[in-house]
Design an enzyme around this catalytic site. Sequence first.
Site, mmCIF file in Angstrom:
data_model
loop_
_atom_site.group_PDB
_atom_site.id
_atom_site.type_symbol
_atom_site.label_atom_id
_atom_site.label_comp_id
_atom_site.label_asym_id
_atom_site.label_seq_id
_atom_site.Cartn_x
_atom_site.Cartn_y
_atom_site.Cartn_z
ATOM 1 N N HIS A 641 0.816 -1.219 0.000
ATOM 2 C CA HIS A 641 0.000 0.000 0.000
ATOM 3 C C HIS A 641 0.849 1.269 0.000
ATOM 4 C CE1 HIS A 641 0.354 0.088 4.536
ATOM 5 N NE2 HIS A 641 0.347 1.392 4.301
ATOM 6 N N ASP A 694 -0.481 -7.522 1.472
ATOM 7 C CA ASP A 694 0.107 -6.180 1.534
ATOM 8 C C ASP A 694 1.624 -6.261 1.714
ATOM 9 O OD1 ASP A 694 0.422 -3.469 1.653
ATOM 10 O OD2 ASP A 694 -0.423 -3.241 3.674
ATOM 11 N N GLY A 786 2.818 6.295 9.044
ATOM 12 C CA GLY A 786 4.233 6.561 8.794
ATOM 13 C C GLY A 786 5.120 5.381 9.099
ATOM 14 N N SER A 788 4.123 2.291 8.245
ATOM 15 C CA SER A 788 3.755 1.283 7.250
ATOM 16 C C SER A 788 4.982 0.816 6.476
ATOM 17 C CB SER A 788 2.734 1.871 6.271
ATOM 18 O OG SER A 788 1.509 2.118 6.913
ATOM 19 N N GLY A 789 5.026 -0.486 6.214
ATOM 20 C CA GLY A 789 6.141 -1.058 5.471
ATOM 21 C C GLY A 789 7.311 -1.459 6.324
#
Length: 837
Positions: A641, A694, A786, A788-789
């Site tokens: 995402h 994801d 912030g 994410s990932g």
Amino acid sequence: MDPMDGGMRYTPGSSDKDWDTAVTFLPASDNKKLEKKRGPGKVGIVVGLVILAAVLALIIGLLVWHFHFRKDLKLQKIYTGSLRITNQVFVDAYENPDSTEFKDLANQVMDQLKSMYSESPEMSKYYITSRVQAFSEGSVIAYYESEFAVPVGKDAAVDRAVSSLSEMYSNKIRRVQQGPLVFDHVVSSALDTRLFSKARTSTRFAQHARSSAEEIVKSPGFPDQPYTPNSFVQWQLRGDPGHVLKLSFDTFNLEKNCSNDFVRVYDSLVAMDKYLMAEKCGFYSPSNPLTFISSRNVMLVTFVTNEEENFPGFRARVTQISRESPEIACGGKLSGSSGIFTSPNFPSYYPASTTCQWDIEVPDGKFIKLKFPKFMVSTGSPNCPEDNVQIVGKSTLCGQQPANTMVPVNSNKVTVVFKSDSSQVDRGFSATYEVFEPSDPCPDQFQCDNKRCVSLSVRCDGWNDCGDSTDEKNCKCDASMIQCRNGFCKPMFWRCDSVNDCGDDTDELNCGCKIGEFKCKNDQCVSEKLKCDGNPDCKDGSDEEGCTRGDICQASTFACSNGKCITKLKPMCDGQDDCGDNSDESNCDCGKKAYSKSRIVGGQEADVGEFPWQVSLHVKNTAHVCGASVISDRWLVTAAHCVQDDAKIKYAQPGTWEAYLGLHRQKEKQLATKRYLKQIIPHPYYNAYTYDNDIALMELDLPVTFSATIQTICLPAATDVFPAGETVTISGWGATREGGAGAPVLQKANVRVINGTVCNELMGGQITSRMTCAGILTGGVDACQGDSGGPMSLFTNDRMFLAGVVSWGDGCARRNKPGIYTNVPKFRAWIKEKTGV
């Protein structure tokens, strides 16, 4: 290599044809000569008697040596000490060991020491010589070493005699040939044997800090090369009268084992254990530095290394601080309805030989509540005889106390006294005080048995908010709660989740599976969709039994490269070759934190290098957007995402991004390694509506060089599972509160894996088998925008594994709303296919 492998060796069962053709056996001329003789003969008897006599002589000699001559064996014993000369005035020349003034006074002190030792039978017989190491102010303090040759077995008696010098020679006058010396305060003890090994190269430095500049102390060779082996280095540090010294290590990276390499810091100019402030080894982050303050204007730093395992070393700054400086001031009068006070130099190490007193007074008719958010005060025994905090009339605290330790005082006045002795300092404490009504210690709140105050809304909600469970005792549960037989109330969604939440199994009684669920052999219920999905969702793995997979290993096993299946839990990188071809131990140069320690809400700052696989992804020329993890010198893992285009920015294009590796503070990008991207590979089945699948891969334009702050994280096996309750770590620069700004410094937090069935109910049925839930259901700790990932990492087999990728959540750190993470084991084959890692 084994020494036996280094030369020729015999191999049993070998059939070397060259042996048959190259060796000729000569025939015997007389076969009788080849027959075994019946007796040893006269010569043999004589030889045997000679050998027996020699052995007996050797045994007798050893016994005689042991019981008679061994008493002549001597041990070298060195004692360090100091004494205060009260009838002398310190002059600058005493700082220079080559000056006439230094030598004259040193000779007087050495004569004095010889005279002192002559009065003790335990010392006079074994004394050899003394050496004066230094002088300092006050009136004049002499620091010395005395050498003794002590017979084996007598060292304990000499130790006691030397230690008693302070009692024998307190406020006495001794006269020597050069004139009278009046002295007191004699302190002496045995020197640590590691500090005078003859095998080590010894170096000494003397430095004086001035008000206008700082002195630098660094390990030999730093920063160009690792420190040298078998070395002993001393730095005698001084400041001006009326000042103390501050020693701050901005780099500290030594071997972890203090038995091999270590730094010792003394509140003295000679190495006396009585004044040893700390012994340190391993790694200390610049974000959590080692800082020491002396009690006087002198300090000694010693550095010892052995013959192997040499590391980068250390660098420290030495400055002097006026005794009147607010930096080291402590104590005083405090008033008002609330306030804060801390130990000197908090959160760094407090000085030795320090006393602070705070007199706290609040308005009449009120009582005082003391709270210690952090408390680390050195102690050697439970009754706190060394360093301590005394709440006069109430209690004495020392050691390491739990966070937010609270002490109520039923008065509007209280005195708090902090004392440290001459050795072994620690980081100290922070404290707060506030008032409370005598009749209502917790206004509009519930008072726990431990005197903690919690909100009335958390009473009987199933969560242990007090810490002692008193907010959950004697509860009458409403219809939305499980009434446990032991009196506790638990959330209804915990019923029949195969976890004993009540503690007496009430929540797991009379459980049957719902429509669309599969009943495991252990009576656990899981979704029918999870049966034969390659993942053992039943704790006993029964949902994967009877599934046709040909020759593929069952999901509950590890597939070796040689086709063997391992049923051992998490066999990867555990140091054992379970497969037989070492495939379970390959690719294990990963997940190691270089140093001695999503959207992170309720966490704390990470140390520099604590998460060397953490990456900060920036849209070019803008701020941090997402996180990622390093899995090789060219590849990163992040969330799909993060790389979806929107109306303004083409996030799916490699040219949009720049990746910062080895970054700690967002404002210090110039210190990190920057790379651009060559390609981005989002998972082909990523669903932007459900966040299923994801995950994405990023290839760097150039490989990176691994260092202390850039390392790979280990990838889990496709068969790895993370059971409910397992502790995992999340990290990132995301918002520290819902709707807030991003964190300037990398944050970290520990959370727990949440039961999948419970999580799916909490999140409205949105959880798939490719997602993992983790968090603290009471709220307060979570990932946020912030992060994410970024990585959700699991520590196992002494390494960090990439268990998940920060994906999505319902707000941040909300109660009963865990964070959702991409389950990396589900994508292990896809990662291998695309990256070769």
